[in-house]
Enzyme design. Sequence first.
Site, PDB file in Angstrom:
ATOM      1  N   ASP A  13     -10.241  27.241  -6.617  1.00 47.20           N
ATOM      2  CA  ASP A  13      -9.814  25.916  -7.102  1.00 47.20           C
ATOM      3  C   ASP A  13      -8.481  25.945  -7.823  1.00 47.20           C
ATOM      4  O   ASP A  13      -8.241  25.193  -8.770  1.00 47.20           O
ATOM      5  CB  ASP A  13     -10.900  25.299  -8.015  1.00 47.20           C
ATOM      6  CG  ASP A  13     -12.238  25.201  -7.309  1.00 47.20           C
ATOM      7  OD1 ASP A  13     -12.236  24.900  -6.105  1.00 47.20           O
ATOM      8  OD2 ASP A  13     -13.270  25.440  -7.962  1.00 47.20           O
ATOM      9  N   LYS A  16      -4.985  25.496  -3.921  1.00 52.83           N
ATOM     10  CA  LYS A  16      -4.509  26.054  -2.642  1.00 52.83           C
ATOM     11  C   LYS A  16      -4.270  24.954  -1.616  1.00 52.83           C
ATOM     12  O   LYS A  16      -3.274  24.959  -0.901  1.00 52.83           O
ATOM     13  CB  LYS A  16      -5.547  27.044  -2.071  1.00 52.83           C
ATOM     14  CG  LYS A  16      -5.818  28.237  -2.963  1.00 52.83           C
ATOM     15  CD  LYS A  16      -6.945  29.098  -2.433  1.00 52.83           C
ATOM     16  CE  LYS A  16      -8.294  28.455  -2.493  1.00 52.83           C
ATOM     17  NZ  LYS A  16      -8.847  28.269  -3.846  1.00 52.83           N
ATOM     18  N   GLY A  40     -13.642  23.870  -1.112  1.00 50.28           N
ATOM     19  CA  GLY A  40     -13.400  22.436  -1.221  1.00 50.28           C
ATOM     20  C   GLY A  40     -11.972  22.245  -1.677  1.00 50.28           C
ATOM     21  O   GLY A  40     -11.616  22.658  -2.775  1.00 50.28           O
ATOM     22  N   HIS A  41     -11.138  21.718  -0.808  1.00 47.22           N
ATOM     23  CA  HIS A  41      -9.728  21.539  -1.144  1.00 47.22           C
ATOM     24  C   HIS A  41      -9.431  20.045  -1.187  1.00 47.22           C
ATOM     25  O   HIS A  41      -9.672  19.333  -0.216  1.00 47.22           O
ATOM     26  CB  HIS A  41      -8.827  22.205  -0.093  1.00 47.22           C
ATOM     27  CG  HIS A  41      -9.166  23.633   0.159  1.00 47.22           C
ATOM     28  ND1 HIS A  41      -9.307  24.553  -0.843  1.00 47.22           N
ATOM     29  CD2 HIS A  41      -9.404  24.310   1.306  1.00 47.22           C
ATOM     30  CE1 HIS A  41      -9.610  25.726  -0.332  1.00 47.22           C
ATOM     31  NE2 HIS A  41      -9.686  25.608   0.981  1.00 47.22           N
ATOM     32  N   GLN A 221     -11.489  30.236  -1.677  1.00 46.25           N
ATOM     33  CA  GLN A 221     -11.954  30.910  -2.896  1.00 46.25           C
ATOM     34  C   GLN A 221     -10.762  31.581  -3.611  1.00 46.25           C
ATOM     35  O   GLN A 221      -9.651  31.111  -3.485  1.00 46.25           O
ATOM     36  CB  GLN A 221     -13.066  31.926  -2.588  1.00 46.25           C
ATOM     37  CG  GLN A 221     -14.391  31.284  -2.187  1.00 46.25           C
ATOM     38  CD  GLN A 221     -14.456  30.866  -0.724  1.00 46.25           C
ATOM     39  OE1 GLN A 221     -14.181  31.665   0.158  1.00 46.25           O
ATOM     40  NE2 GLN A 221     -14.834  29.645  -0.468  1.00 46.25           N
TER      41      GLN A 221
HETATM   42  P1  GDP Z   1      -8.396  24.542  -4.026  1.00 44.72           P
HETATM   43  O1  GDP Z   1      -9.844  24.765  -3.760  1.00 44.72           O
HETATM   44  O2  GDP Z   1      -7.692  25.768  -4.483  1.00 44.72           O
HETATM   45  O3  GDP Z   1      -7.690  23.866  -2.890  1.00 44.72           O
HETATM   46  O4  GDP Z   1      -8.328  23.544  -5.266  1.00 44.72           O
HETATM   47  P2  GDP Z   1      -9.201  22.204  -5.446  1.00 44.72           P
HETATM   48  O5  GDP Z   1      -8.687  21.182  -4.505  1.00 44.72           O
HETATM   49  O6  GDP Z   1     -10.656  22.512  -5.413  1.00 44.72           O
HETATM   50  O7  GDP Z   1      -8.878  21.854  -6.965  1.00 44.72           O
HETATM   51  C1  GDP Z   1      -7.586  21.562  -7.396  1.00 44.72           C
HETATM   52  C2  GDP Z   1      -7.566  20.106  -7.906  1.00 44.72           C
HETATM   53  O8  GDP Z   1      -6.383  19.888  -8.653  1.00 44.72           O
HETATM   54  C3  GDP Z   1      -7.528  19.082  -6.805  1.00 44.72           C
HETATM   55  O9  GDP Z   1      -8.214  17.942  -7.237  1.00 44.72           O
HETATM   56  C4  GDP Z   1      -6.040  18.772  -6.623  1.00 44.72           C
HETATM   57  O10 GDP Z   1      -5.799  17.478  -6.126  1.00 44.72           O
HETATM   58  C5  GDP Z   1      -5.554  18.906  -8.029  1.00 44.72           C
HETATM   59  N1  GDP Z   1      -4.192  19.419  -8.194  1.00 44.72           N
HETATM   60  C6  GDP Z   1      -3.547  20.383  -7.469  1.00 44.72           C
HETATM   61  N2  GDP Z   1      -2.348  20.656  -8.005  1.00 44.72           N
HETATM   62  C7  GDP Z   1      -2.228  19.852  -9.088  1.00 44.72           C
HETATM   63  C8  GDP Z   1      -1.225  19.690 -10.093  1.00 44.72           C
HETATM   64  O11 GDP Z   1      -0.193  20.350 -10.110  1.00 44.72           O
HETATM   65  N3  GDP Z   1      -1.473  18.785 -11.080  1.00 44.72           N
HETATM   66  C9  GDP Z   1      -2.623  18.042 -11.117  1.00 44.72           C
HETATM   67  N4  GDP Z   1      -2.769  17.185 -12.113  1.00 44.72           N
HETATM   68  N5  GDP Z   1      -3.583  18.164 -10.190  1.00 44.72           N
HETATM   69  C10 GDP Z   1      -3.393  19.065  -9.209  1.00 44.72           C
HETATM   70  P1  IMO Z   2     -12.274  26.997  -3.069  1.00 45.83           P
HETATM   71  O1  IMO Z   2     -11.802  27.398  -1.707  1.00 45.83           O
HETATM   72  C1  IMO Z   2     -14.659  27.916  -6.617  1.00 45.83           C
HETATM   73  C2  IMO Z   2     -18.253  30.343  -6.001  1.00 45.83           C
HETATM   74  C3  IMO Z   2     -19.593  29.651  -6.251  1.00 45.83           C
HETATM   75  C4  IMO Z   2     -20.405  30.833  -6.742  1.00 45.83           C
HETATM   76  C5  IMO Z   2     -19.901  31.968  -5.867  1.00 45.83           C
HETATM   77  C6  IMO Z   2     -20.752  32.273  -4.649  1.00 45.83           C
HETATM   78  O2  IMO Z   2     -12.460  25.533  -3.223  1.00 45.83           O
HETATM   79  O3  IMO Z   2     -11.446  27.617  -4.127  1.00 45.83           O
HETATM   80  P2  IMO Z   2     -21.062  31.054  -2.304  1.00 45.83           P
HETATM   81  O4  IMO Z   2     -21.578  29.687  -1.978  1.00 45.83           O
HETATM   82  O5  IMO Z   2     -19.690  31.329  -1.812  1.00 45.83           O
HETATM   83  O6  IMO Z   2     -22.022  32.144  -1.906  1.00 45.83           O
HETATM   84  O7  IMO Z   2     -21.018  31.078  -3.925  1.00 45.83           O
HETATM   85  O8  IMO Z   2     -18.600  31.599  -5.445  1.00 45.83           O
HETATM   86  N1  IMO Z   2     -17.361  29.656  -5.034  1.00 45.83           N
HETATM   87  C7  IMO Z   2     -16.296  28.946  -5.387  1.00 45.83           C
HETATM   88  N2  IMO Z   2     -15.800  28.637  -6.607  1.00 45.83           N
HETATM   89  N3  IMO Z   2     -14.007  27.517  -5.502  1.00 45.83           N
HETATM   90  C8  IMO Z   2     -14.464  27.845  -4.269  1.00 45.83           C
HETATM   91  O9  IMO Z   2     -13.777  27.593  -3.145  1.00 45.83           O
HETATM   92  C9  IMO Z   2     -15.676  28.567  -4.171  1.00 45.83           C
HETATM   93  N4  IMO Z   2     -16.419  29.008  -3.140  1.00 45.83           N
HETATM   94  C10 IMO Z   2     -17.433  29.690  -3.682  1.00 45.83           C
HETATM   95  O10 IMO Z   2     -19.464  28.657  -7.228  1.00 45.83           O
HETATM   96  O11 IMO Z   2     -20.074  31.130  -8.064  1.00 45.83           O
HETATM   97 MG    MG Z   3     -11.683  24.070  -4.376  1.00 47.94          MG
END
Ligand code: GDP
Ligand code: IMO
Ligand code: MG
Length: 426
Positions: A13, A16, A40-41, A221
């Site tokens: 999270d 990416k 989850g992106h 991840q």
């Molecule tokens: P990922 O799994 O690495 O793709 O990250 P996620 O999408 O799960 O979580 C990142 C969250 O932060 C998302 O809701 C993005 O829309 C948001 N986000 C990403 N970059 C920025 C930033 O520079 N500032 C803010 N405020 N939000 C951001």
């Molecule tokens: P993105 O791509 C954050 C964590 C779960 C748990 C552990 C194992 O959005 O960054 P799993 O279901 O993979 O066997 O769970 O890994 N986990 C994540 N945490 N972002 C993710 O993906 C994750 N994918 C798995 O919360 O701790």
């Molecule tokens: Mg994510």
Amino acid sequence: MANIVVLGTQWGDEGKGKVVDMLAAHADLVVRFQGGNNAGHTLVVDGQEFISHLIPSGILQGKKCLIGNGVVVDPAVLTKEIDGLRSRGITISPDNFFISRNAHIIMPYHKTIDAAREKSQRIGTTGRGIGPCYEDKVGRVGLRFVDMLTTGGWRERIIQRVEEKNIYLDKMFGLPPLDMEAVIEEYSGYAETLTPYVANVSKMIADANADRKHVLFEGAQGTYLDVDHGTYPFVTSSNTVAGNACCGTGIGPTGITGVLGIVKAYTTRVGEGPFPTELFDETGEYLQKKGSEFGATTGRKRRCGWLDVVMLKNAALLNGLTGLAVTKLDILTGLKTIDVCVGYQYKGVKLNDFPADLNVLAECRPVYETMAGWSEDISQARSLDELPENAIIYLNYIEEMVGVPVQIVSVGAGRGNTIVTTNPFG
Ligand code: GDP
Ligand code: IMO
Ligand code: MG
């Protein structure tokens, strides 16, 4: 030609999806290499939010998107995601979306086993069947997309697997058997819908490179969720580090030209496991609320804490990072001071390396360097010189401590809220 891996340096999270979406404008192919719909992106484009779990984040840029052999695919989620994107006007067809012949398929029993195991060994998984599917892959009893293509064998393979897993579910967990006919019907439907997308992904990458095209390898991840190098057993079941971009797609290591590590300006973690810089005070709450730190897959609150450069230095080594993208810098705006963890104390002794023993990690006390914060809104900054001095000092400090240049700074969720000093695609 550039082959750039983009991956998370923390516990996932890191943002990416946003960075991949933005960089995909410069790439020809975008390829996922590991994980599944545990990812989850969230992407924000023109004020509209898109959440992707399986389809590479390059899809909104109209790029060719590929799912590599290292990914585990839940066809129910994939078909829903395809339909969801189409309903919002995004084109997905066998001309722009491809699934590796060798990618493994998540079956209903994987999800049942994942949930049942959580009751005895709590990892806090996403419950998506990821671990059990990778177990079957390594145990050589998995089902792959190529199995859907072989004439007449798909039904028999499903029967064989479901029969065996039904015994396991009963004996191990006292759970009722899966309805064989229902599974066959559901998965025969997926075979029909998804076989047009099945492709030789490694050959497609090689062909693209032969034409001097750019490829972006999209990690899911983060480094500390890597099954070998992360905080085992509180990890996911795949290798999330850059090396797996090769195994998970079928490109040789000499083909990778750069590795961009995504660093959230603070740290978050979902699920169980030690987290040295975790904050349990109002600053932790501030980061959680201001950063909207809720899991995009499970909706769980993310645990929040300060940036940890002990982790980042180790991530730089494990991944061979060539650049950093610092995200969510805007979330730190308004804090009077910002702490950065520069070492750990364990039983009064300073450790400089990230410990492998989780009992040690759990008892480490972070050693902090305190930096001055800033209060100006930075979300409209498009170059470093538009940032407040203290924000620049913070970025320079990260760069110096980790020993890798900061190439991108994200100051908001939107595609445009970004400062690019060096584009990894040149
Ligand atoms: P990922 O799994 O690495 O793709 O990250 P996620 O999408 O799960 O979580 C990142 C969250 O932060 C998302 O809701 C993005 O829309 C948001 N986000 C990403 N970059 C920025 C930033 O520079 N500032 C803010 N405020 N939000 C951001
Ligand atoms: P993105 O791509 C954050 C964590 C779960 C748990 C552990 C194992 O959005 O960054 P799993 O279901 O993979 O066997 O769970 O890994 N986990 C994540 N945490 N972002 C993710 O993906 C994750 N994918 C798995 O919360 O701790
Ligand atoms: Mg994510």
